[in-house]
Design an enzyme around this catalytic site. Sequence first.
Site, PDB file in Angstrom:
ATOM      1  CE  LYS A  32      -3.837  -1.791   0.029  1.00  0.00           C
ATOM      2  NZ  LYS A  32      -5.180  -1.691  -0.916  1.00  0.00           N
TER       3      LYS A  32
HETATM    4  C1  LIG Z   1      -3.321  -6.973   3.487  1.00  0.00           C
HETATM    5  C2  LIG Z   1      -3.881  -6.613   2.089  1.00  0.00           C
HETATM    6  N1  LIG Z   1      -3.894  -7.448   0.863  1.00  0.00           N
HETATM    7  C3  LIG Z   1      -4.375  -7.206  -0.192  1.00  0.00           C
HETATM    8  C4  LIG Z   1      -5.225  -6.025  -0.365  1.00  0.00           C
HETATM    9  C5  LIG Z   1      -5.739  -5.856  -1.795  1.00  0.00           C
HETATM   10  O1  LIG Z   1      -5.147  -4.967  -2.589  1.00  0.00           O
HETATM   11  P1  LIG Z   1      -6.110  -3.934  -3.602  1.00  0.00           P
HETATM   12  O2  LIG Z   1      -6.996  -3.104  -2.843  1.00  0.00           O
HETATM   13  O3  LIG Z   1      -5.195  -3.102  -4.424  1.00  0.00           O
HETATM   14  O4  LIG Z   1      -6.811  -4.863  -4.413  1.00  0.00           O
HETATM   15  C6  LIG Z   1      -5.121  -5.150   0.499  1.00  0.00           C
HETATM   16  C7  LIG Z   1      -6.080  -3.866   0.485  1.00  0.00           C
HETATM   17  O5  LIG Z   1      -6.340  -3.151   1.240  1.00  0.00           O
HETATM   18  C8  LIG Z   1      -4.557  -5.262   1.771  1.00  0.00           C
HETATM   19  O6  LIG Z   1      -4.626  -4.553   2.611  1.00  0.00           O
END
Ligand SMILES: Cc1ncc(COP(=O)(O)O)c(C=O)c1O
Length: 306
Positions: free
Chosen positions: A43
């Site tokens: 992130k």
């Molecule tokens: C730990 C974790 N994995 C996966 C994701 C998914 O990512 P994306 O929002 O880019 O699909 C997030 C999103 O908040 C996350 O915090």
Amino acid sequence: MRSDTALGAIGNTPMVRLQGFEPEGGAEIWIKLEGGNPTGSYKDRMAVSVLTRAMERGALRPGDRVVEYTGGSTGTALAFVAAVLGLRFTAVFSDAFSDSKRQAMEAFGAEVLVEPSDGTITPELIQRMKARAYALAEEPGSFYADQFGSPDVRAGYAPMGQEIAARLGCVDMLVSAVGTGAALMGTADGLAEAGQTPQVIALEPLQSPLLTTGQGGPHKVEGVGVGFEPPFLDRDRVSGIRAIDQDAGFAMCRRLAAEAGVFGGGSTGLNVAAAVELAGELGPGKRIVTFACDSGAKYLGGHIYG
Ligand SMILES: Cc1ncc(COP(=O)(O)O)c(C=O)c1O
């Protein structure tokens, strides 16, 4: 300027091959260790993209307040980048997510507002968090980061695709659980810029199979399965969507840490459980890439690692 600050530590994370997890006669499985980013999650890539681009446009100035509703990883990344850029940050959070994520946001100087829950992540809870964040963002001097809408979110992951292409060359399949869908699609964009157009497979928890059946539900995989269509998920670009049992994902987390030293959260477990399944179907001589989205250190003391 960016490389002189902690923001310079974002990206260029290592990749490892999970050879011991590849089924006999199956494809190679590679995983990008995104827990190596400063706040322990991919992130950081979207946070730096959203806030620096908004500042470049003049939509955000030092001293302004950034607002977002978040399960914690996005919030921690925004809090970190905001701290470096001289911005304030208010997170609308919930006690359905790890308390350590609340602590991390507060460590970076964020204000954290906690919506109460019954301990599970439900569509109703997400809607409540969203409404509170929208209301705050209306106040003067506030900027809504808009993790579910800003094109700068998806663009923030293009460098990840370029890094993967530079490291591996050919990639046959990209697999990832989706929250907003930005990491999966933005990485696919970066791979395409580098001349790679792998099959793109999106994942969701079997306990909340909204994308595969139209019906969401409570589940325990933080950051994914948000209860509505992921805004960045481009169904024309995606070759398939799979629902993966969250308990198989959590068991995979424990196996990954103990057997490969890859220490991830629930979404990482889902990713690798699916990659193992898909590696068997894809067959030899092919290459699958997935993500260790964040560090397992965030989940110690919770239901994954006990
Ligand atoms: C730990 C974790 N994995 C996966 C994701 C998914 O990512 P994306 O929002 O880019 O699909 C997030 C999103 O908040 C996350 O915090």
